[in-house]
Structures are given as structure tokens and as C-alpha cells.
Design an enzyme around this catalytic site. Sequence first.
Site, PDB file in Angstrom:
ATOM      1  N   GLU A  40       0.844  -1.196   0.000  1.00  0.00           N
ATOM      2  CA  GLU A  40       0.000   0.000   0.000  1.00  0.00           C
ATOM      3  C   GLU A  40       0.883   1.252   0.000  1.00  0.00           C
ATOM      4  O   GLU A  40       2.050   1.195   0.394  1.00  0.00           O
ATOM      5  CB  GLU A  40      -0.910  -0.085   1.240  1.00  0.00           C
ATOM      6  N   ASP A  41       0.329   2.374  -0.435  1.00  0.00           N
ATOM      7  CA  ASP A  41       1.119   3.614  -0.447  1.00  0.00           C
ATOM      8  C   ASP A  41       1.196   4.245   0.945  1.00  0.00           C
ATOM      9  O   ASP A  41       2.252   4.648   1.404  1.00  0.00           O
ATOM     10  CB  ASP A  41       0.555   4.625  -1.472  1.00  0.00           C
ATOM     11  N   ASP A  85      -3.514   5.885   6.602  1.00  0.00           N
ATOM     12  CA  ASP A  85      -3.935   7.165   7.165  1.00  0.00           C
ATOM     13  C   ASP A  85      -4.921   6.874   8.304  1.00  0.00           C
ATOM     14  O   ASP A  85      -4.520   6.589   9.432  1.00  0.00           O
ATOM     15  CB  ASP A  85      -4.532   7.980   6.007  1.00  0.00           C
ATOM     16  N   PHE A  98      -0.764  16.303   3.919  1.00  0.00           N
ATOM     17  CA  PHE A  98      -1.239  15.656   2.696  1.00  0.00           C
ATOM     18  C   PHE A  98      -0.050  15.599   1.740  1.00  0.00           C
ATOM     19  O   PHE A  98       0.486  16.630   1.344  1.00  0.00           O
ATOM     20  CB  PHE A  98      -2.404  16.430   2.083  1.00  0.00           C
ATOM     21  N   ARG A 120       1.446  11.763  -9.498  1.00  0.00           N
ATOM     22  CA  ARG A 120       1.861  10.381  -9.241  1.00  0.00           C
ATOM     23  C   ARG A 120       3.249  10.108  -9.829  1.00  0.00           C
ATOM     24  O   ARG A 120       3.962   9.222  -9.374  1.00  0.00           O
ATOM     25  CB  ARG A 120       0.878   9.395  -9.874  1.00  0.00           C
TER      26      ARG A 120
HETATM   27  P1  5GP Z   1      -7.016   5.307   4.912  1.00  0.00           P
HETATM   28  O1  5GP Z   1      -8.068   4.336   4.509  1.00  0.00           O
HETATM   29  O2  5GP Z   1      -5.913   4.704   5.751  1.00  0.00           O
HETATM   30  O3  5GP Z   1      -7.608   6.527   5.561  1.00  0.00           O
HETATM   31  O4  5GP Z   1      -6.368   5.902   3.608  1.00  0.00           O
HETATM   32  C1  5GP Z   1      -5.723   5.153   2.708  1.00  0.00           C
HETATM   33  C2  5GP Z   1      -5.742   5.835   1.357  1.00  0.00           C
HETATM   34  O5  5GP Z   1      -6.008   7.251   1.421  1.00  0.00           O
HETATM   35  C3  5GP Z   1      -4.369   5.714   0.746  1.00  0.00           C
HETATM   36  O6  5GP Z   1      -4.243   4.521   0.042  1.00  0.00           O
HETATM   37  C4  5GP Z   1      -4.302   6.939  -0.156  1.00  0.00           C
HETATM   38  O7  5GP Z   1      -4.836   6.632  -1.406  1.00  0.00           O
HETATM   39  C5  5GP Z   1      -5.177   7.959   0.541  1.00  0.00           C
HETATM   40  N1  5GP Z   1      -4.364   8.920   1.305  1.00  0.00           N
HETATM   41  C6  5GP Z   1      -4.253   9.006   2.654  1.00  0.00           C
HETATM   42  N2  5GP Z   1      -3.413   9.995   3.011  1.00  0.00           N
HETATM   43  C7  5GP Z   1      -2.981  10.556   1.846  1.00  0.00           C
HETATM   44  C8  5GP Z   1      -2.077  11.620   1.549  1.00  0.00           C
HETATM   45  O8  5GP Z   1      -1.471  12.278   2.403  1.00  0.00           O
HETATM   46  N3  5GP Z   1      -1.895  11.882   0.231  1.00  0.00           N
HETATM   47  C9  5GP Z   1      -2.513  11.201  -0.776  1.00  0.00           C
HETATM   48  N4  5GP Z   1      -2.257  11.570  -2.028  1.00  0.00           N
HETATM   49  N5  5GP Z   1      -3.378  10.193  -0.521  1.00  0.00           N
HETATM   50  C10 5GP Z   1      -3.589   9.870   0.777  1.00  0.00           C
END
Ligand code: 5GP
Length: 178
Positions: A100-101, A104, A154, A167
Site C-alpha cells: 500500500e502507499d 492514514d 497531505f 503520481r
Molecule cells: P485510509 O483508509 O488509511 O484513511 O487511507 C488510505 C488511502 O487514502 C491511501 O491509500 C491513499 O490513497 C489515501 N491517502 C491518505 N493519506 C494521503 C495523503 O497524504 N496523500 C494522498 N495523495 N493520498 C492519501
Amino acid sequence: MKIKLENLKVLFSEDQIQTRIKELATELNKFYKGEEVYAICVLKGAVLFAIDLVKSLDMPLKMEFIKLSSYAGGTTTTGKVNAVDISLPDLNGKNVLIIEDIVDTGLTAKFLLEFIKINFKTKSTKFCSLLDKKITRKVEVEPDYYGFEIDNKFVVGYGLDYEGYFRNLRYIGYAETK
Ligand code: 5GP
């Protein structure tokens, strides 16, 4: 405020990212000891990370791609995970490595780990994220491996987007949005 390329500050340079990926690969190679792995890349954000990571993994490996989304194009999560395409092969008895990237709120990671647990009896399931925003977590979940911990910024670049852009950057950057 719109995020513009000229306003981005570098958080992690290309060199820092590539060095950390090699360290993660060394840890993963040690853990799997040559056993076969199914690497599952979460589209679209993790694609650059997954591609660079698997190049340094030395076990027999298959790559799968799934598509999830929790952002509706801006800089905040919708709080709901959408399974856009989650078709997977039979993962029973397999070593599964989710790539995963960023983690959050943790909703995506939790959703995916539960999805795998409900549908398969894997040999092992590990979660590897390039970034970990521990401070914004809403549900209890921790990646088994992560590249860098970051605070509540972010970030864009190296797979991570803002409204679909950035990206392709080789580095990870951030801009103040408020
Ligand atoms: P979560 O479900 O943990 O809240 O978020 C996961 C997804 O939210 C990540 O796979 C990503 O796509 C997006 N995301 C969360 N934080 C960021 C951020 O700081 N920048 C970007 N571009 N995407 C984020």
C-alpha cells in the site's frame, strides 16, 4: 487551495525512498526465506512503490492488483472504502503481502485485511506500506512493515496523487492546503 508543483516541498527525496525500499526488501527477503509470495498492489497509489519493491525481492513471486478508493479526489478521506475491483486468485495456503502507499485513518488497511481473512486461509498475511500516518489513525491497525512515518500532512508524488496529478514525481512532497 489548489496544490501546485512549484509550491511542493520535498519530504522524501528519490534517494531516501530508494534506500528505504532496499532496506524493506532485505527485511522481507529475510522473513520469507525464499518461499513463494503473492504480492498484492493496491491501485493506484502503491503502484510505483510496489514495482520498485518487487524488483529487490528475491523469492518466487506473483503480482496481483486490486483497486480501492476512499478519497473523492481532494485531500480528505470520505471515511468509506470503495472496492472498485477486488478480484483475487485463490490465496488459500499462500503467503500474501499487501503493498500500500500510505496508512492514514487505517480504514483501507482494516477493510483489506478483513476481506482476506474472511475469504481465505492464507499461510501468512503481511501488510507493507511506504508511509504511515500514525497520528491520524481512526481504527486499530498497524502495518507489519512501513517505509517512513509522517505527521498529518497531505503528501503527493511517487504514486500518491492530488486530483489525479503528481503520481509521476520521483520524490514525495507536500503543500499546505489550509
Ligand atoms: P485510509 O483508509 O488509511 O484513511 O487511507 C488510505 C488511502 O487514502 C491511501 O491509500 C491513499 O490513497 C489515501 N491517502 C491518505 N493519506 C494521503 C495523503 O497524504 N496523500 C494522498 N495523495 N493520498 C492519501
